[in-house]
Scaffold this motif. Structure first.
Motif, PDB file in Angstrom:
ATOM      1  N   ARG A 197      67.507 -31.791 -38.679  1.00  0.00           N
ATOM      2  CA  ARG A 197      67.209 -30.775 -39.697  1.00  0.00           C
ATOM      3  C   ARG A 197      67.453 -31.257 -41.119  1.00  0.00           C
ATOM      4  NH1 ARG A 197      69.840 -25.792 -36.827  1.00  0.00           N
ATOM      5  NH2 ARG A 197      68.175 -25.466 -35.344  1.00  0.00           N
ATOM      6  N   THR A 205      56.658 -22.895 -35.127  1.00  0.00           N
ATOM      7  CA  THR A 205      57.606 -22.019 -35.804  1.00  0.00           C
ATOM      8  C   THR A 205      58.327 -22.675 -36.975  1.00  0.00           C
ATOM      9  OG1 THR A 205      59.443 -22.645 -34.359  1.00  0.00           O
ATOM     10  CG2 THR A 205      58.048 -20.817 -33.635  1.00  0.00           C
ATOM     11  N   TRP A 259      60.807 -24.770 -36.496  1.00  0.00           N
ATOM     12  CA  TRP A 259      62.153 -25.066 -36.017  1.00  0.00           C
ATOM     13  C   TRP A 259      62.259 -26.536 -35.660  1.00  0.00           C
ATOM     14  CZ3 TRP A 259      64.203 -26.919 -31.422  1.00  0.00           C
ATOM     15  CH2 TRP A 259      65.582 -26.813 -31.299  1.00  0.00           C
TER      16      TRP A 259
END
Length: 104
Positions: free
Chosen positions: A37, A29, A31
């Protein structure tokens, strides 16, 4: 099996499972966990690296003791896979090439 050995095996299994889950989520995905991040620029590549690293870690830790039974390349293969996974994760933190326009 001593109690401490059991704790270490459980911790190793949890680490492999966590890395597999994080890598699978990133590869499927895009993610990435909140702590990484900001540094990961290409999440799918990071996920593939995490999956490769988790498989290599599992080979090294869980099939490595079988090397005495004549299966000696397994720990080395697992270690190399883990290092290749770390390399992919490192490449995922670097920016890709800039898109260039072709002259036409």
């Amino acid at each position: 099996m001593t109690v401490m050995h059991m704790y270490l095996v459980v911790a190793a299994v949890l680490a492999v499972l966590l890395l597999t889950a994080a890598g699978g989520a990133a590869a499927a995905t895009g993610w990435v966990m909140p702590g990484a991040r900001g540094r990961v620029l290409r999440p799918r590549l990071w996920g593939y690296g995490a999956l490769l690293g988790a498989v290599g870690m599992a080979l090294f830790m869980f099939l490595g003791p079988l090397a005495e039974a004549g299966l000696s390349p397994l720990p080395v293969i697992g270690w190399l896979m883990f290092m290749a996974g770390l390399g992919l994760q490192l490449l995922a933190r670097r920016p890709g090439r800039a898109a260039t326009r072709s002259a036409s």
